[in-house]
Design a protein around this motif. Sequence first.
Motif, mmCIF file in Angstrom:
data_model
loop_
_atom_site.group_PDB
_atom_site.id
_atom_site.type_symbol
_atom_site.label_atom_id
_atom_site.label_comp_id
_atom_site.label_asym_id
_atom_site.label_seq_id
_atom_site.Cartn_x
_atom_site.Cartn_y
_atom_site.Cartn_z
ATOM 1 N N ARG A 13 45.367 17.003 -38.493
ATOM 2 C CA ARG A 13 44.828 18.575 -38.639
ATOM 3 C C ARG A 13 44.701 18.842 -39.754
ATOM 4 N NH1 ARG A 13 48.151 21.996 -34.559
ATOM 5 N NH2 ARG A 13 49.876 20.272 -34.255
ATOM 6 N N VAL A 14 45.667 18.563 -40.765
ATOM 7 C CA VAL A 14 45.469 19.082 -42.304
ATOM 8 C C VAL A 14 44.257 18.607 -42.721
ATOM 9 C CG1 VAL A 14 46.271 18.673 -44.746
ATOM 10 C CG2 VAL A 14 47.974 19.267 -42.687
ATOM 11 N N ALA A 15 43.973 17.191 -42.246
ATOM 12 C CA ALA A 15 42.626 16.530 -42.915
ATOM 13 C C ALA A 15 41.485 17.041 -42.326
ATOM 14 C CB ALA A 15 42.724 15.056 -42.426
ATOM 15 N N ILE A 16 41.488 17.509 -41.037
ATOM 16 C CA ILE A 16 40.470 18.284 -40.272
ATOM 17 C C ILE A 16 40.278 19.588 -41.137
ATOM 18 C CG2 ILE A 16 39.600 19.425 -38.149
ATOM 19 C CD1 ILE A 16 40.933 17.358 -36.728
ATOM 20 N N ALA A 17 41.444 20.369 -41.460
ATOM 21 C CA ALA A 17 41.232 21.665 -42.085
ATOM 22 C C ALA A 17 40.641 21.341 -43.603
ATOM 23 C CB ALA A 17 42.644 22.444 -42.475
ATOM 24 N N ARG A 18 40.941 20.259 -44.084
ATOM 25 C CA ARG A 18 40.182 20.038 -45.693
ATOM 26 C C ARG A 18 38.668 19.775 -45.218
ATOM 27 N NH1 ARG A 18 42.480 14.685 -47.845
ATOM 28 N NH2 ARG A 18 41.357 13.942 -46.060
ATOM 29 N N ALA A 19 38.613 18.977 -44.286
ATOM 30 C CA ALA A 19 37.023 18.962 -44.166
ATOM 31 C C ALA A 19 36.049 20.098 -43.608
ATOM 32 C CB ALA A 19 37.006 17.856 -42.885
ATOM 33 N N LEU A 20 36.983 20.982 -43.290
ATOM 34 C CA LEU A 20 36.058 22.299 -42.743
ATOM 35 C C LEU A 20 36.042 23.471 -43.958
ATOM 36 C CD1 LEU A 20 37.723 22.843 -39.277
ATOM 37 C CD2 LEU A 20 35.516 22.529 -39.775
ATOM 38 N N VAL A 21 36.844 23.175 -44.973
ATOM 39 C CA VAL A 21 37.206 24.300 -46.032
ATOM 40 C C VAL A 21 35.872 24.719 -46.787
ATOM 41 C CG1 VAL A 21 38.103 23.002 -47.947
ATOM 42 C CG2 VAL A 21 38.653 25.392 -47.454
ATOM 43 N N ASN A 22 35.052 23.709 -46.913
ATOM 44 C CA ASN A 22 33.688 23.854 -47.673
ATOM 45 C C ASN A 22 32.768 24.618 -46.715
ATOM 46 O OD1 ASN A 22 33.841 23.689 -50.256
ATOM 47 N ND2 ASN A 22 33.427 21.611 -50.333
ATOM 48 N N ARG A 23 32.962 24.683 -45.368
ATOM 49 C CA ARG A 23 32.197 25.151 -44.424
ATOM 50 C C ARG A 23 30.943 24.339 -44.170
ATOM 51 N NH1 ARG A 23 33.156 31.256 -47.101
ATOM 52 N NH2 ARG A 23 35.157 31.726 -46.408
ATOM 53 N N PRO A 24 30.992 22.934 -43.952
ATOM 54 C CA PRO A 24 29.796 22.014 -43.772
ATOM 55 C C PRO A 24 29.240 22.350 -42.639
ATOM 56 C CG PRO A 24 31.889 21.254 -43.019
ATOM 57 C CD PRO A 24 32.439 22.609 -43.442
ATOM 58 N N SER A 25 27.771 21.842 -42.900
ATOM 59 C CA SER A 25 27.042 21.817 -41.829
ATOM 60 C C SER A 25 27.514 20.859 -40.527
ATOM 61 C CB SER A 25 25.739 21.413 -42.185
ATOM 62 O OG SER A 25 24.912 22.116 -42.950
ATOM 63 N N ILE A 26 28.005 19.647 -41.101
ATOM 64 C CA ILE A 26 28.574 18.753 -40.048
ATOM 65 C C ILE A 26 30.035 18.366 -40.430
ATOM 66 C CG2 ILE A 26 28.094 16.200 -39.298
ATOM 67 C CD1 ILE A 26 25.625 16.361 -40.587
ATOM 68 N N LEU A 27 30.640 18.086 -39.304
ATOM 69 C CA LEU A 27 32.099 17.526 -39.330
ATOM 70 C C LEU A 27 31.836 16.246 -38.891
ATOM 71 C CD1 LEU A 27 35.076 17.834 -40.043
ATOM 72 C CD2 LEU A 27 35.468 18.685 -37.675
ATOM 73 N N LEU A 28 32.014 15.181 -39.810
ATOM 74 C CA LEU A 28 31.822 13.750 -39.449
ATOM 75 C C LEU A 28 33.258 12.992 -39.585
ATOM 76 C CD1 LEU A 28 29.710 11.838 -39.278
ATOM 77 C CD2 LEU A 28 29.718 11.464 -41.664
ATOM 78 N N ALA A 29 33.733 12.600 -38.210
ATOM 79 C CA ALA A 29 34.852 12.073 -38.010
ATOM 80 C C ALA A 29 34.826 10.439 -37.733
ATOM 81 C CB ALA A 29 35.424 12.695 -36.896
ATOM 82 N N ASP A 30 35.524 9.728 -38.723
ATOM 83 C CA ASP A 30 35.214 8.167 -38.505
ATOM 84 C C ASP A 30 36.636 7.743 -37.624
ATOM 85 O OD1 ASP A 30 34.780 5.615 -38.462
ATOM 86 O OD2 ASP A 30 35.280 5.520 -40.917
ATOM 87 N N GLU A 31 36.513 7.423 -36.584
ATOM 88 C CA GLU A 31 37.773 6.791 -35.808
ATOM 89 C C GLU A 31 38.868 7.613 -35.928
ATOM 90 O OE1 GLU A 31 37.565 4.305 -33.920
ATOM 91 O OE2 GLU A 31 36.010 3.123 -34.263
ATOM 92 N N PRO A 32 38.935 9.189 -35.714
ATOM 93 C CA PRO A 32 39.924 10.101 -36.047
ATOM 94 C C PRO A 32 41.000 9.823 -35.227
ATOM 95 C CG PRO A 32 38.389 10.984 -34.682
ATOM 96 C CD PRO A 32 37.665 9.573 -34.883
ATOM 97 N N THR A 33 41.179 9.246 -34.352
ATOM 98 C CA THR A 33 42.464 8.869 -33.417
ATOM 99 C C THR A 33 43.046 7.577 -33.613
ATOM 100 O OG1 THR A 33 41.306 8.314 -31.399
ATOM 101 C CG2 THR A 33 41.864 10.618 -31.915
ATOM 102 N N GLY A 34 42.218 6.789 -34.570
ATOM 103 C CA GLY A 34 42.772 5.329 -34.649
ATOM 104 C C GLY A 34 44.136 4.949 -34.902
#
Length: 253
Positions: A164-185
């Motif tokens: 969830r920290v990693a997801i927050a980091r991915a969101l912080v720049n307010r991106p157009s796309i959240l791109l998740a690579d095998e996020p539950t691996g």
Amino acid sequence: MAVTATHGAAPGKDWVIVTRQIKREYDMGGEIVRALRGVDVAIRRNEYVAIMGPSGSGKSTLMNLIGCLDTPNEGEYWLNGMLVSDMSDDELARVRNKEIGFVFQTFNLLPRASALQNVELPLVYAGVSADERRKRATEALERVQLGQRIHHRPNELSGGQRQRVAIARALVNRPSILLADEPTGNLDSTTSEEIMRVFEELAQQGQTVVMVTHEPDIAAHARRVVVLRDGVLASDESREQFIARVGLTHASH
């Protein structure tokens, strides 16, 4: 199984991602590997899409192209109305930093930094002021229900909290796309369900989410599932069509 053509999709209108006959080949010691053989995919703004396929299907290559980490040998890739398939490495880097938030299987957190500091990191590179960084990073952590853990380091967090920290980091720049690579691996099944609920909540809030996975039960959480096989599009279906076709009985919303 329905396969959707994208030639009618107008880049930059409702579509955040449009690929047109993209092909990617690699020279592996004199042997040409055709990873993608002409793939058309269009993803609307605010969609939640899973890209699925077995090892060697081309899904990781497609993810790298969508994420502006690579460019096709042939074809076009439009991102938010920009033709990125012809861009230079420097131009791709700028687009990647502005438009795309990456979530990786291995979290990629700095071990000695707090959750807040990890989430602030992209904003440091973007030159955002310290006060604004703290504000936006705190908001991103609150979006993933970690507002009470902002000062904890990764070794003080569970695997699900780290993701969830990693997801927050991915969101912080307010991106157009959240791109998740095998996020539950790297997560157990209970924690995987927890992370899937986070993605569903983000999708409900209007975030465009593209998730790459080889697991049907994880793909079934998305609202649409694109399946690749041998470098071509094998199917492009709604969640309900995909679940019915592969025979899943316990997928949850």
